[in-house]
Motif scaffolding. Structure first.
Motif, PDB file in Angstrom:
ATOM      1  N   ASP A  90       0.804  -1.219   0.000  1.00 27.38           N
ATOM      2  CA  ASP A  90       0.000   0.000   0.000  1.00 27.38           C
ATOM      3  C   ASP A  90       0.838   1.270   0.000  1.00 27.38           C
ATOM      4  O   ASP A  90       0.297   2.366  -0.167  1.00 27.38           O
ATOM      5  CB  ASP A  90      -0.919   0.016   1.231  1.00 27.38           C
ATOM      6  N   GLU A  91       2.130   1.141   0.193  1.00 27.91           N
ATOM      7  CA  GLU A  91       3.005   2.311   0.242  1.00 27.91           C
ATOM      8  C   GLU A  91       3.011   3.033  -1.106  1.00 27.91           C
ATOM      9  O   GLU A  91       3.113   2.414  -2.163  1.00 27.91           O
ATOM     10  CB  GLU A  91       4.427   1.850   0.586  1.00 27.91           C
ATOM     11  N   ARG A  92       2.894   4.349  -1.071  1.00 25.31           N
ATOM     12  CA  ARG A  92       2.969   5.148  -2.292  1.00 25.31           C
ATOM     13  C   ARG A  92       4.388   5.698  -2.399  1.00 25.31           C
ATOM     14  O   ARG A  92       4.880   6.318  -1.467  1.00 25.31           O
ATOM     15  CB  ARG A  92       1.925   6.265  -2.283  1.00 25.31           C
ATOM     16  N   THR A  93       5.029   5.454  -3.534  1.00 28.64           N
ATOM     17  CA  THR A  93       6.417   5.860  -3.711  1.00 28.64           C
ATOM     18  C   THR A  93       6.541   6.908  -4.815  1.00 28.64           C
ATOM     19  O   THR A  93       5.749   6.952  -5.757  1.00 28.64           O
ATOM     20  CB  THR A  93       7.311   4.652  -4.054  1.00 28.64           C
ATOM     21  N   VAL A  94       7.558   7.747  -4.673  1.00 29.00           N
ATOM     22  CA  VAL A  94       7.861   8.784  -5.663  1.00 29.00           C
ATOM     23  C   VAL A  94       9.362   8.774  -5.914  1.00 29.00           C
ATOM     24  O   VAL A  94      10.159   8.716  -4.971  1.00 29.00           O
ATOM     25  CB  VAL A  94       7.437  10.188  -5.182  1.00 29.00           C
ATOM     26  N   PHE A  95       9.744   8.843  -7.188  1.00 28.60           N
ATOM     27  CA  PHE A  95      11.145   8.982  -7.564  1.00 28.60           C
ATOM     28  C   PHE A  95      11.310  10.263  -8.351  1.00 28.60           C
ATOM     29  O   PHE A  95      10.610  10.498  -9.339  1.00 28.60           O
ATOM     30  CB  PHE A  95      11.610   7.801  -8.420  1.00 28.60           C
ATOM     31  N   LYS A  96      12.243  11.123  -7.902  1.00 29.59           N
ATOM     32  CA  LYS A  96      12.533  12.357  -8.612  1.00 29.59           C
ATOM     33  C   LYS A  96      13.973  12.319  -9.109  1.00 29.59           C
ATOM     34  O   LYS A  96      14.917  12.245  -8.315  1.00 29.59           O
ATOM     35  CB  LYS A  96      12.339  13.562  -7.684  1.00 29.59           C
ATOM     36  N   GLY A  97      14.142  12.323 -10.426  1.00 23.20           N
ATOM     37  CA  GLY A  97      15.465  12.298 -11.025  1.00 23.20           C
ATOM     38  C   GLY A  97      15.769  13.582 -11.772  1.00 23.20           C
ATOM     39  O   GLY A  97      14.909  14.111 -12.478  1.00 23.20           O
ATOM     40  N   VAL A  98      16.986  14.087 -11.612  1.00 23.28           N
ATOM     41  CA  VAL A  98      17.412  15.269 -12.368  1.00 23.28           C
ATOM     42  C   VAL A  98      18.602  14.953 -13.267  1.00 23.28           C
ATOM     43  O   VAL A  98      19.065  15.807 -14.013  1.00 23.28           O
ATOM     44  CB  VAL A  98      17.767  16.440 -11.423  1.00 23.28           C
ATOM     45  N   GLY A  99      19.090  13.711 -13.197  1.00 21.22           N
ATOM     46  CA  GLY A  99      20.197  13.315 -14.054  1.00 21.22           C
ATOM     47  C   GLY A  99      21.548  13.547 -13.398  1.00 21.22           C
ATOM     48  O   GLY A  99      21.713  14.443 -12.563  1.00 21.22           O
ATOM     49  N   THR A 100      22.507  12.723 -13.766  1.00 16.82           N
ATOM     50  CA  THR A 100      23.864  12.846 -13.230  1.00 16.82           C
ATOM     51  C   THR A 100      24.865  12.354 -14.256  1.00 16.82           C
ATOM     52  O   THR A 100      24.575  11.447 -15.057  1.00 16.82           O
ATOM     53  CB  THR A 100      24.012  12.044 -11.926  1.00 16.82           C
ATOM     54  N   ALA A 101      26.054  12.928 -14.222  1.00 19.75           N
ATOM     55  CA  ALA A 101      27.107  12.534 -15.156  1.00 19.75           C
ATOM     56  C   ALA A 101      27.553  11.103 -14.932  1.00 19.75           C
ATOM     57  O   ALA A 101      28.141  10.484 -15.830  1.00 19.75           O
ATOM     58  CB  ALA A 101      28.290  13.491 -15.039  1.00 19.75           C
ATOM     59  N   LEU A 102      27.291  10.550 -13.755  1.00 22.88           N
ATOM     60  CA  LEU A 102      27.599   9.132 -13.513  1.00 22.88           C
ATOM     61  C   LEU A 102      26.832   8.251 -14.489  1.00 22.88           C
ATOM     62  O   LEU A 102      27.371   7.270 -15.016  1.00 22.88           O
ATOM     63  CB  LEU A 102      27.259   8.770 -12.066  1.00 22.88           C
ATOM     64  N   GLU A 103      25.570   8.593 -14.736  1.00 24.63           N
ATOM     65  CA  GLU A 103      24.753   7.807 -15.673  1.00 24.63           C
ATOM     66  C   GLU A 103      25.292   7.922 -17.096  1.00 24.63           C
ATOM     67  O   GLU A 103      25.306   6.941 -17.842  1.00 24.63           O
ATOM     68  CB  GLU A 103      23.308   8.292 -15.613  1.00 24.63           C
ATOM     69  N   ASP A 104      25.725   9.129 -17.466  1.00 23.10           N
ATOM     70  CA  ASP A 104      26.292   9.319 -18.807  1.00 23.10           C
ATOM     71  C   ASP A 104      27.542   8.468 -18.979  1.00 23.10           C
ATOM     72  O   ASP A 104      27.726   7.795 -20.001  1.00 23.10           O
ATOM     73  CB  ASP A 104      26.659  10.800 -19.019  1.00 23.10           C
TER      74      ASP A 104
END
Length: 316
Positions: free
Chosen positions: A286-300
Motif C-alpha cells: 500500500d506504500e505510495r512511492t515517488v522517484f525524482k530524477g534530475v540526471g547525473t554525469a555518472l549515468e552518462d
C-alpha cells in the motif's frame, strides 16, 4: 577513436543491458564534479547560448565529458535549440576512446534510471503504466519499464494527441500493449506506475489522483522553475531521488518543501543507497512511492562505457 552513429549507439544500449550497468555504476560510485556552465555571448542577444560541461571518471579507468550547447535562437535558423556530444577517454592516459551522440546517451540513460528506480520502488506485481509526455525521453520510458516489470497495459498521454498516437503505435510495433489515454486523471487513477517526462513549468499530476500502492516517476523537469507534480503528490509518500543534488535542482521538490508537504529530512534516500543495499526500497504493497530524477554525469559515463566496451568486443 571510435565514433558510432546514433542508430548504432541505440543498438549498443538496449535497456536489459543498460539498466544493470547503471545499477552497477551507482553501487561502485564515481567522481562527479559539479557541472560547469558557460555563457556564450550576451543573454538575449542573437547568437547567445549556454554551454554545459558535465565530467565524471571512475576507478575502472574511464573519464568522460558531456558537452551540452543550448542556443534558444536556433529556431530562426531551422536548427534544434540543443546539441550534445559525449567524449570518452582513458582516465589513465587521457587518450580519446570514443565520441558519442550526447542526445542519445542522455535520453537512454534517463529512461534507464527511471526503470532502475521503479525496479526497487514499484510493486513487484505492477502491471499498468502511464507515460506522460511523448518526447525524446518519454518515447523510451515504456520499453525501459518493460525491462523490469511485466506490463499488461501501457497508456500514453500528451497535450499533442497526434504525438501520443505516434508514440503508442511505435510501442505496439515493438510488441508492447500501448494505447493513447484521452482522460489524464482517469489514466493516473488506474495506473500502477505513472512516469512523467515533460518540460512542464506548472503541475500536471495531482496528488489526489494517485492510488495507494502506486509509484510516481518524475524525470522530465530538472531546474527549479520546472515542475510536473503538485506538492500533494509528495505528502504521505516515500520519496526517493537519483542524487543528493536533486533537492536543490528540482522544482517539484522545492515546491513540496515550501508547501510543507515534504521536508528534506524526510527523503528516504537515493539510487546509490538502493544499488548498494544500504537502504531498502518499497516496504509494503500500500506504500505510495515517488522517484525524482534530475540526471547525473555518472549515468552518462556508465552508458558511454557500456557502449564502448561492446564496440571493442564486437567490432562492426
Amino acid at each position: 577513436m571510435l565514433q558510432p552513429d546514433a542508430a548504432l549507439l541505440r543498438a549498443l544500449l538496449p535497456f536489459p543491458r543498460l539498466i544493470p550497468a547503471l545499477r552497477d555504476a551507482f553501487a561502485a560510485g564515481a567522481t562527479v564534479p559539479l557541472r560547469h556552465t558557460h555563457h556564450i555571448g550576451e543573454a538575449g542577444q542573437p547568437g547567445a547560448g549556454i554551454s554545459l560541461l558535465m565530467p565524471a571518471w571512475d576507478d575502472a579507468g574511464f573519464y568522460g565529458v558531456k558537452i551540452v550547447n543550448i542556443f534558444e535562437g536556433n529556431a530562426a535558423h531551422g536548427l534544434p535549440g540543443l546539441h550534445s556530444t559525449y567524449m570518452l577517454y582513458d582516465a589513465r592516459t587521457g587518450a580519446p576512446l570514443a565520441m558519442f551522440d550526447g542526445n542519445e546517451i542522455t535520453s537512454r540513460r534517463t529512461a534507464a534510471a527511471a526503470a532502475l528506480a521503479a525496479d526497487y520502488l514499484a510493486r513487484p506485481d505492477a502491471r499498468s503504466l502511464l507515460v506522460v509526455g511523448a518526447g525524446r525521453v518519454g518515447s523510451l520510458v515504456a520499453p525501459a519499464m518493460a525491462a523490469v516489470r511485466q506490463l499488461e497495459r501501457i497508456a500514453i498521454w500528451n497535450r499533442d494527441t497526434a504525438a501520443a498516437a505516434r508514440c503508442a503505435q511505435a510501442w505496439r510495433d515493438q510488441g508492447l500493449p500501448a494505447a493513447v489515454a484521452d482522460d489524464l486523471e482517469a489514466a493516473v487513477r488506474e495506473a500502477d506506475i505513472v512516469s512523467c517526462a515533460t518540460l512542464a513549468t506548472t503541475p500536471i499530476i495531482r496528488g489526489e489522483w494517485l492510488a495507494a500502492g502506486s509509484h510516481l516517476d518524475l524525470i522530465g523537469s530538472f531546474t527549479p522553475r520546472m515542475t510536473e507534480a503538485d506538492p500533494a503528490c509528495f505528502a504521505n509518500a516515500s520519496v526517493w531521488v537519483d542524487t543528493d543534488e536533486a533537492p536543490a535542482k528540482a522544482g517539484d521538490l522545492i515546491n513540496a518543501f515550501a508547501a510543507g508537504c515534504l521536508s528534506p529530512e524526510a527523503l528516504r534516500g537515493n539510487l546509490t543507497d538502493l544499488a548498494r543495499g544500504t537502504r531498502g526500497g518499497r516496504e509494503s504493497a500500500d506504500e505510495r512511492t515517488v522517484f525524482k530524477g534530475v540526471g547525473t554525469a555518472l549515468e552518462d559515463l556508465a552508458s558511454a562505457r557500456l557502449a564502448y566496451q561492446q564496440l571493442i568486443a564486437s567490432p562492426r
